[in-house]
Each structure stands twice: as structure tokens, then as C-alpha cells.
Write an enzyme that holds these catalytic residues in place. Structure first.
Site, PDB file in Angstrom:
ATOM      1  N   CYS A 167      25.640 -17.639  20.884  1.00  0.00           N
ATOM      2  CA  CYS A 167      25.876 -17.224  19.451  1.00  0.00           C
ATOM      3  C   CYS A 167      24.434 -16.896  19.061  1.00  0.00           C
ATOM      4  O   CYS A 167      24.105 -16.088  18.149  1.00  0.00           O
ATOM      5  CB  CYS A 167      26.670 -17.979  18.618  1.00  0.00           C
ATOM      6  SG  CYS A 167      25.849 -19.604  18.501  1.00  0.00           S
ATOM      7  N   LYS A 178      41.662 -28.060  20.312  1.00  0.00           N
ATOM      8  CA  LYS A 178      41.820 -27.121  21.143  1.00  0.00           C
ATOM      9  C   LYS A 178      40.793 -26.092  21.631  1.00  0.00           C
ATOM     10  O   LYS A 178      39.768 -25.627  20.930  1.00  0.00           O
ATOM     11  CB  LYS A 178      42.818 -26.055  20.540  1.00  0.00           C
ATOM     12  CG  LYS A 178      43.467 -25.046  21.385  1.00  0.00           C
ATOM     13  CD  LYS A 178      44.018 -23.667  20.599  1.00  0.00           C
ATOM     14  CE  LYS A 178      43.303 -22.663  20.582  1.00  0.00           C
ATOM     15  NZ  LYS A 178      42.669 -22.253  21.934  1.00  0.00           N
ATOM     16  N   GLU A 235      28.639  -7.353  17.006  1.00  0.00           N
ATOM     17  CA  GLU A 235      28.271  -8.044  17.953  1.00  0.00           C
ATOM     18  C   GLU A 235      28.864  -7.646  19.213  1.00  0.00           C
ATOM     19  O   GLU A 235      29.882  -7.130  19.504  1.00  0.00           O
ATOM     20  CB  GLU A 235      28.963  -9.336  17.614  1.00  0.00           C
ATOM     21  CG  GLU A 235      28.602 -10.840  18.743  1.00  0.00           C
ATOM     22  CD  GLU A 235      29.247 -11.999  18.198  1.00  0.00           C
ATOM     23  OE1 GLU A 235      30.475 -11.855  17.926  1.00  0.00           O
ATOM     24  OE2 GLU A 235      28.621 -12.979  18.195  1.00  0.00           O
ATOM     25  N   GLU A 239      31.764 -21.347  12.082  1.00  0.00           N
ATOM     26  CA  GLU A 239      30.760 -21.072  12.751  1.00  0.00           C
ATOM     27  C   GLU A 239      31.068 -19.765  13.602  1.00  0.00           C
ATOM     28  O   GLU A 239      31.739 -19.672  14.629  1.00  0.00           O
ATOM     29  CB  GLU A 239      30.379 -21.993  13.782  1.00  0.00           C
ATOM     30  CG  GLU A 239      29.860 -23.307  13.181  1.00  0.00           C
ATOM     31  CD  GLU A 239      28.717 -23.176  12.256  1.00  0.00           C
ATOM     32  OE1 GLU A 239      27.908 -22.402  12.465  1.00  0.00           O
ATOM     33  OE2 GLU A 239      28.511 -24.281  11.414  1.00  0.00           O
TER      34      GLU A 239
HETATM   35  P1  NAD Z   1      37.491 -16.400  19.349  1.00  0.00           P
HETATM   36  O1  NAD Z   1      37.553 -16.257  18.146  1.00  0.00           O
HETATM   37  O2  NAD Z   1      38.510 -15.216  20.222  1.00  0.00           O
HETATM   38  O3  NAD Z   1      38.246 -17.810  20.100  1.00  0.00           O
HETATM   39  C1  NAD Z   1      37.584 -18.891  19.774  1.00  0.00           C
HETATM   40  C2  NAD Z   1      38.907 -20.065  19.430  1.00  0.00           C
HETATM   41  O4  NAD Z   1      39.747 -19.661  18.393  1.00  0.00           O
HETATM   42  C3  NAD Z   1      39.827 -20.192  20.758  1.00  0.00           C
HETATM   43  O5  NAD Z   1      40.035 -21.333  21.029  1.00  0.00           O
HETATM   44  C4  NAD Z   1      41.006 -19.392  20.248  1.00  0.00           C
HETATM   45  O6  NAD Z   1      41.945 -19.717  21.198  1.00  0.00           O
HETATM   46  C5  NAD Z   1      40.956 -19.619  18.933  1.00  0.00           C
HETATM   47  N1  NAD Z   1      41.597 -18.776  17.966  1.00  0.00           N
HETATM   48  C6  NAD Z   1      41.595 -17.532  18.092  1.00  0.00           C
HETATM   49  N2  NAD Z   1      42.232 -16.876  17.006  1.00  0.00           N
HETATM   50  C7  NAD Z   1      42.911 -17.827  16.217  1.00  0.00           C
HETATM   51  C8  NAD Z   1      43.692 -18.202  15.230  1.00  0.00           C
HETATM   52  N3  NAD Z   1      44.038 -16.882  14.623  1.00  0.00           N
HETATM   53  N4  NAD Z   1      44.024 -19.391  14.664  1.00  0.00           N
HETATM   54  C9  NAD Z   1      43.401 -20.493  15.071  1.00  0.00           C
HETATM   55  N5  NAD Z   1      42.729 -20.410  16.678  1.00  0.00           N
HETATM   56  C10 NAD Z   1      42.369 -19.204  16.946  1.00  0.00           C
HETATM   57  O7  NAD Z   1      36.269 -16.394  19.998  1.00  0.00           O
HETATM   58  P2  NAD Z   1      35.719 -16.448  21.625  1.00  0.00           P
HETATM   59  O8  NAD Z   1      35.665 -15.135  22.126  1.00  0.00           O
HETATM   60  O9  NAD Z   1      36.378 -17.644  22.222  1.00  0.00           O
HETATM   61  O10 NAD Z   1      34.178 -16.673  21.342  1.00  0.00           O
HETATM   62  C11 NAD Z   1      33.161 -15.900  21.028  1.00  0.00           C
HETATM   63  C12 NAD Z   1      32.633 -15.917  19.635  1.00  0.00           C
HETATM   64  O11 NAD Z   1      32.314 -17.065  19.243  1.00  0.00           O
HETATM   65  C13 NAD Z   1      31.672 -14.945  19.342  1.00  0.00           C
HETATM   66  O12 NAD Z   1      31.770 -14.027  18.316  1.00  0.00           O
HETATM   67  C14 NAD Z   1      30.514 -15.853  19.157  1.00  0.00           C
HETATM   68  O13 NAD Z   1      29.464 -15.513  18.362  1.00  0.00           O
HETATM   69  C15 NAD Z   1      31.326 -16.909  18.378  1.00  0.00           C
HETATM   70  N6  NAD Z   1      30.388 -18.329  18.511  1.00  0.00           N
HETATM   71  C16 NAD Z   1      29.691 -18.776  17.442  1.00  0.00           C
HETATM   72  C17 NAD Z   1      29.213 -19.652  17.477  1.00  0.00           C
HETATM   73  C18 NAD Z   1      28.262 -20.415  16.346  1.00  0.00           C
HETATM   74  O14 NAD Z   1      27.928 -21.417  16.237  1.00  0.00           O
HETATM   75  N7  NAD Z   1      28.541 -19.393  14.838  1.00  0.00           N
HETATM   76  C19 NAD Z   1      28.953 -20.521  18.686  1.00  0.00           C
HETATM   77  C20 NAD Z   1      29.436 -19.840  19.778  1.00  0.00           C
HETATM   78  C21 NAD Z   1      30.287 -18.774  19.645  1.00  0.00           C
END
Ligand code: NAD
Length: 485
Positions: free
Chosen positions: A287, A178, A389, A253
């Protein structure tokens, strides 16, 4: 690849493009213009169930296929990504708001590298054996976990999506994947590429929708045995709460608040050029960006003056314009979050020394979500601005006098993803690196990536490592067979 495909996104289940069972859709918005330009399925359990069934049917044959066979298909996917670079880059930029030149130079080439890298890795992935002198031989086989879920965020859409899918497929798993509901296009186009590359039906199922409806149905599904997730720490917590009691394998991650330590004896020009990138690349939405800049006191004023001057020159504007260094923030919601964070920084006593406001570029981007690169100073290490963050084009400056103080400031975080250290003193660089509470440390560089190295964070930045053998180990189960001699 036709750009009109962008209007109507469908799920890719059992090798077919299908609408969601519920007929529920979400708007897809171009953040650079603020216009809704398409609809994406908001899938739910019924769609996940169909995808699981397809994956189960495909698993026996895919998981026992030869590594050479999987190599051929995954390598073909990599070639097709390269051949479709322009369309994929435009899809990424249209969805995400990042400059088109960045999508072309970084995001899409990295997506094909991910497939190429894991296609070849699986040819070299070997079983281990442990000999107990003349008593026994142990050999450890590694078999695919089964049906796995890959869930990715919006900041590096195809780059991070493929970083999970490629090792999962290479190891012989069948996948439900997804992408973020905010940036679905490149994943939709990837499904077409996989079809063209001859990936057997049901091996990869790409399902669109939000976290609440689609993501949580994938996480909770009893037939899904491992979850590889990249996203926010909050969503990671929710996923772990559901998956852990079911004993699913988890790779998380999550967020970061990375320190960038600048000692007075650094290579000044290299540090300055790289710090501009590590602060604001991709609108600060990586990130790994260094959002807390820690500068040795004796060079603080010099650094501030030159950094502010250079940041003022960063052109923010239409992502299709080759001269734009910064594009749009990914969504209205995230734009508002960053604006609120800047307001909070002011309430906490922070001084905005450059930027700090929304921008409305002339022309087609007038209604887009743009924020000028922002530098804040005057805040202590424990305020919310320095602890939470933001994930946008916002950095803070703090000063330190000693190596110990720099280390203490850097580690003053609930996160522990990445750190950057600038000094030409080799011993100091290594001493400091060893004391960093983070999964990744860059010395005199940033974002230099070797796909073989372990990638991931500690503390609230996650659990587990991606990349190289770590990814292939995550997507396989070890079985030790002990043979008495
Ligand atoms: P998010 O957590 O809102 O969403 C990420 C993904 O998870 C999306 O596909 C979303 O639909 C899905 N999702 C959300 N809640 C869920 C749940 N309860 N169950 C299953 N799936 C769920 O994050 P975002 O806003 O898309 O991305 C930004 C965040 O990602 C920032 O916090 C950033 O630091 C982090 N990030 C981390 C890394 C890393 O490698 N550590 C890399 C890139 C981004």
C-alpha cells in the site's frame, strides 16, 4: 511444522481446530503455478456466532489478567514465529507468490516483531492523570473494548494480520480475526503457534472465508465492538456503512496512490536504488509503494534512461528461486485487473516504455500469474491511470518544473496514504513534507518503519492510526474518573 498441514485448513475457535458449520470451502491456489493445492473454509454467521461465544467466555479472565501474564504469552508467540521462520515463509510464498527470500527477510520477521513490540508495550502503557490545582484529580483508566474484529488483506498476510492481533490481545481484548481468503496459510499456522504458546481458549479465534460471507458477518455482529480493517477503499466503505450506525469503533487502513517526488538535487544513487524498491517491491503490491513518480524536468530524461535500464534487469520468476527479484501476482483475478489497467493506460494515451505484458516463466511456473515491471509515461495527472489504485508492478512518470507544481501534482489524488520526497535541500524537504496531504512522509528514504509511530492515511486512504500508543488507544476505552479533593 509439517507442510502437509497446508492441504486442509480449519477454523480455530475456542482453542480447537474445526471445520465450517456449512461445510462450504474455497479453493486455495498457488499463484506462481496456477495450481489449486488446498481448500479453506468459507465460514459464515454460524461460525462467527460460535467464535463470539468462545470470546465472550474468555473475556472476563483475559481482560483482567496482568500485563505481565499477557506479555509472557505474546512474547512466547513471537519466539515461536522466529523458530518456525522457514515453514511460515514457505506458507506465505506459496499463497502469495512473493519471493521466498522476501518472506524470510521481511514478512515473517516483522510478524514476530509485531508480537514482541506489543507484548512489551503493554508493560509500559500507563493511565493519565490531570490535576485541577487544589480542586480535583482526574485519572483516566483504559479498559479493553471487549470482543473485536481484525480483518486483513493478502499483500503482507502475516505481517498485517499480526499488526492488528498483537495490540488487540495485549490490551486485553478477545479477538475474531479473518485473514484474506486469498492467503490463509500463515494465519492457520499462527493458530497452531498460539495453541503451543498457551494462549487461553477463545482469546483468539481465527476464522477463514471471504468478505461477503464471513467478513460481513463479523462486521455486523452486535457483540463485536471494534473493527480494525486493512484492505481496499471499496470494502472499507461497505464496512463503515454497516458499522457506523451501530457506533462500533473503526480503524480503516485503505488504498493509496502514493507520489514519489524526485528533485534534481537528490542523492542520485540512493534515490535510484530506493525508487526501484518503492516502485516494485512485492510486485508493487504494498500500500506504501510510490506508484506516481514525479521527476523535476531538468533531470527527467536522465532519470528515465537509467530507471528503464535498471528495471529491465529486475528478474521476474519462480519465487522459490533466490535470484528472482519479482515473484507472481497474488491471484488470477488481480493479475487480470492489472492487465486491464495497463490496457486502459494505453487507451488513455499512455506510452509503455518498459514492461507492460504478462510473462510465462519456464518450468513449474509456466501457468503462474506474472507481469513484468511496467513504466508508463505521457499521461496527465487527471486520467484514471494516475487517479485509481492499480496495486501492481506499474508506475507512471510525470515531470514538474517548480516545487509548487510538484506539491500540486502530489496532492492531486483522492487518496492520502504516503509520500516520498528526494532532495538534499533540508528546507525544501521540510516545506514540501508539511504540505503533503498524506498520513506518512518519507524524506530520502522509503518504508523505514518505527513501530512506535502513527501509521495510516487521510482522505480515501482511511480513518485512524495504527502503531504504538495509537493502536493501544484504539483497542481500549478511556474512562475519566474525577475525584474532588
Ligand atoms: P479487500 O478489501 O478485497 O479485502 C481485504 C480483507 O477484507 C479480506 O480479508 C476480505 O475478505 C475482507 N473483506 C472484503 N469485503 C469485506 C466486507 N464487505 N466486509 C468484511 N470484510 C470484507 O482488499 P485486498 O484486495 O485483500 O487488499 C488490497 C487492498 O488493501 C489495496 O487496496 C491496498 O491498498 C489495501 N491495503 C492498505 C494498507 C494500508 O495500510 N492502508 C495495507 C495493505 C493493503
Amino acid at each position: 511444522m509439517n507442510l502437509s498441514d497446508y492441504q486442509h485448513i480449519q477454523n480455530f475457535i475456542d482453542g480447537e481446530f474445526v471445520d465450517p458449520k456449512s461445510n462450504a470451502y474455497l479453493d486455495n491456489t498457488n499463484p506462481a503455478t496456477g495450481e489449486v493445492y488446498g481448500k479453506i473454509p468459507n465460514s459464515n454467521l454460524a461460525d462467527v456466532e460460535n467464535a463470539v461465544q468462545a470470546a465472550q467466555q474468555a473475556f472476563q479472565s483475559w481482560s483482567t489478567s496482568t500485563p505481565e501474564y499477557r506479555f509472557k504469552i505474546l512474547n512466547r508467540i513471537a519466539e515461536l514465529i522466529d523458530e518456525n521462520l522457514d515453514a511460515l515463509a514457505l506458507a506465505e510464498t506459496t499463497d502469495n507468490g512473493k519471493p521466498l527470500w522476501l518472506s524470510k527477510r521481511v514478512d515473517i520477521p516483522r510478524a514476530s516483531s509485531n508480537f514482541r513490540f506489543f507484548a512489551t508495550s503493554i508493560l509500559h502503557f500507563a493511565t493519565e492523570s490531570h490535576v485541577m490545582e487544589d480542586k480535583a484529580i482526574n485519572f483516566t483508566t483504559r479498559q479493553a473494548v471487549g470482543i473485536v474484529a481484525c480483518i486483513s488483506p493478502w499483500n503482507l498476510p502475516l505481517y498485517l494480520f499480526t499488526w492488528k492481533i498483537a495490540p488487540a490481545l495485549a490490551a486485553g481484548n478477545c479477538v475474531l480475526a479473518k485473514p484474506s481468503e486469498v492467503t490463509p496459510l500463515s494465519a492457520f499456522l499462527l493458530a497452531k503457534i498460539c495453541q503451543e504458546a498457551g494462549l487461553p481458549k477463545g482469546v483468539l479465534n481465527i476464522i477463514h472465508g471471504d468478505g461477503a460471507s464471513c467478513g460481513s458477518a463479523m462486521v455486523a455482529h452486535p457483540s463485536i465492538k471494534a473493527i480494525s480493517f486493512t484492505g481496499s477503499t471499496r470494502a472499507g466503505e461497505n464496512i463503515a456503512a454497516i458499522a457506523a450506525p451501530k457506533f462500533k469503533k473503526l480503524s480503516l487502513e485503505l488504498g493509496g496512490k502514493n507520489p514519489n517526488i524526485i528533485f534534481a538535487d537528490c542523492d542520485w544513487d540512493k534515490m535510484m536504488k530506493t525508487t526501484l524498491q518503492s516502485s516494485f517491491a512485492n510486485q508493487g503490491q504494498i500500500c506504501l509503494c510510490g506508484s506516481r513518480i514525479l521527476v523535476e524536468k531538468k533531470i527527467y530524461d536522465k532519470f528515465k534512461t537509467e530507471f528503464v535500464e535498471k528495471v529491465k534487469q529486475l528478474k521476474v520468476g519462480d519465487p522459490l528461486d533466490e535470484s528472482s527479484k519479482q515473484g507472481a501476482i497474488v491471484s488470477k483475478m488481480h493479475f487480470q485487473k492489472i492487465v486491464d489497467c495497463i490496457e486502459l493506460a494505453k487507451e488513455e494515451g499512455g506510452k509503455i516504455i518498459v514492461g507492460g505484458q504478462a510473462i510465462s516463466p519456464a518450468g513449474r511456473c509456466t501457468n503462474g500469474y506474472f507481469i513484468s515491471p511496467t513504466i508508463i509515461e505521457g499521461l496527465g495527472p487527471n486520467c484514471k491511470t494516475n487517479m485509481e489504485e492499480i496495486f501492481g508492478p506499474v508506475v507512471t512518470l510525470q515531470s514538474f518544473e517548480t516545487e509548487e507544481e510538484a506539491i500540486a501534482l502530489a496532492n492531486n489524488s483522492t487518496y492520502g496514504l504516503a509520500s516520498t520526497i528526494w532532495t538534499q535541500d533540508i528546507s525544501k524537504a521540510n516545506r514540501t513534507a508539511l504540505k503533503m496531504q498524506s498520513g506518512i512522509v518519507w524524506i530520502n528514504c522509503w518504508l523505514l518503519r518505527d513501530l512506535r509511530t502513527p501509521f495510516g492515511g487521510i482522505k480515501n486512504s482511511g480513518v485512524g492510526r495504527e502503531g504504538g500508543w495509537d493502536a493501544l488507544r484504539f483497542f481500549t476505552e478511556a474512562k475519566n474518573i474525577c475525584f474532588e479533593l
